[in-house]
Scaffold this motif. Structure first.
Motif, short mmCIF file in Angstrom:
data_model
loop_
_atom_site.label_atom_id
_atom_site.label_comp_id
_atom_site.label_asym_id
_atom_site.label_seq_id
_atom_site.Cartn_x
_atom_site.Cartn_y
_atom_site.Cartn_z
N GLU A 29 0.83 -1.20 0.00
CA GLU A 29 0.00 0.00 0.00
C GLU A 29 0.87 1.26 0.00
O GLU A 29 2.00 1.24 0.50
N ASN A 31 -0.79 4.38 0.86
CA ASN A 31 -1.40 5.20 1.90
C ASN A 31 -1.82 4.33 3.07
O ASN A 31 -2.57 3.36 2.90
N TYR A 32 -1.36 4.71 4.25
CA TYR A 32 -1.66 3.91 5.43
C TYR A 32 -1.34 4.72 6.68
O TYR A 32 -0.83 5.83 6.60
N TYR A 33 -1.70 4.16 7.81
CA TYR A 33 -1.42 4.77 9.11
C TYR A 33 -0.55 3.82 9.92
O TYR A 33 -0.67 2.59 9.82
N GLU A 52 0.68 9.39 9.64
CA GLU A 52 0.09 9.11 8.34
C GLU A 52 1.21 8.93 7.33
O GLU A 52 2.16 9.74 7.31
N TYR A 54 1.48 9.54 4.25
CA TYR A 54 1.69 10.58 3.24
C TYR A 54 2.43 11.79 3.82
O TYR A 54 2.88 12.66 3.07
N LYS A 96 -4.35 0.09 6.84
CA LYS A 96 -4.50 0.65 5.50
C LYS A 96 -5.34 1.91 5.56
O LYS A 96 -6.20 2.06 6.44
N HIS A 97 -5.12 2.79 4.60
CA HIS A 97 -5.83 4.06 4.61
C HIS A 97 -7.33 3.89 4.41
O HIS A 97 -8.13 4.57 5.02
N ALA A 98 -7.71 2.95 3.59
CA ALA A 98 -9.13 2.80 3.31
C ALA A 98 -9.47 1.33 3.21
O ALA A 98 -8.68 0.53 2.73
N TYR A 101 -10.50 -1.10 8.08
CA TYR A 101 -10.55 -0.59 9.45
C TYR A 101 -9.88 -1.54 10.44
O TYR A 101 -10.13 -1.46 11.63
N GLN B 97 -10.40 9.59 12.51
CA GLN B 97 -9.04 9.55 11.97
C GLN B 97 -8.43 8.16 12.10
O GLN B 97 -7.23 8.00 12.08
N GLU B 98 -9.29 7.19 12.27
CA GLU B 98 -8.87 5.78 12.27
C GLU B 98 -8.02 5.41 13.49
O GLU B 98 -7.42 4.34 13.51
#
Lengths: 115, 111
Positions: A29, A31-33, A52, A54, A96-98, A101, B97-98
């Motif tokens: 991925e 985009n992710y956290y 984040e 990004y 993952k960003h989207a 969850y 914000q997860e």
């Protein structure tokens, strides 16, 4: 599939010193956290810091900071001026960003701060 | 103020006797999670809800069920607890914000 690796099962540090906990992850991925959570003995899991993917700037929260190296897929946590209350299990987590969850957790690092 | 509340904090049950753990959250967010955590291990996700959509992990035993009657509340039912089900059970929710916020957990002891 994403994986998160914490290669240090246990660490110790003298009070007032600095310690760095390592975390690496594997993902395709972009985009992710990323997160660090702290779980003191017999107490609640709480968020220490989040990043984040990004954002190039490393996140900082008081004595806690991260060294986020996206290309190397590394996300280490630095604790400065360690305090006795920092004694805890520390978990690194990826999301993952989207989509799902869901967090992917590392196996944890048990940190002991010595007086 | 507590955002995720779990009751009871400690639960003792007998082998095979059904038990229900409860969780409530004040963030009014639509995602809630149940985790099982054994000593010195990372939390293991059992299932999560997105609104009323139930998402079961592939390796969650059928012995574990869940109910979410409304946004604020979520229940974990263990139909026939075995000795191996003794663990800490964590409930969590997320903000926009997860970031996941965890409750204090319910420690389950199976006799």
């Amino acid at each position: 599939a994403q994986t998160v690796t914490q290669s240090q099962p246990e660490m110790s540090v003298q009070e007032a010193e600095t310690v760095t906990l390592s975390c690496t992850y594997d993902t395709s991925e972009n985009n992710y956290y990323l997160f660090w959570y702290k779980q003191p003995p017999s107490r609640q899991m709480i968020l220490v810091i989040r990043q984040e993917a990004y954002k190039q700037q490393n996140a900082t929260e008081n004595r806690f900071s991260v060294n986020f190296q996206k290309a190397a897929k590394s996300f280490s946590l630095k604790i400065s001026d360690s305090q006795l209350g920092d004694t805890a299990m520390y978990f690194c987590a990826f999301m993952k960003h989207a989509g799902t969850y869901k967090y992917i957790f590392g196996t944890g690092t048990r940190l002991k701060v010595l007086a | 103020d507590a955002m995720v509340i779990q009751n009871p904090r400690y639960q003792v049950t007998q082998f095979g006797k059904p038990v229900t753990l409860s969780c409530s959250q004040t963030l009014n967010h639509n995602v809630m999670y149940w985790y099982q955590q054994k000593s010195s291990q990372a939390p293991k996700l059992l299932f999560h809800y997105y609104d009323k959509d139930f998402n079961n992990e592939a390796d969650t035993p059928d012995n574990f069920q869940s109910r979410r009657p409304n946004t604020s509340f979520c229940f974990l039912d263990i139909r026939s607890p075995g000795l191996g089900d003794a663990a800490m059970y964590l409930c969590a929710t997320t903000d926009r914000q997860e970031t996941q916020y965890f409750g204090p957990g319910t420690r389950l002891l199976v006799l």
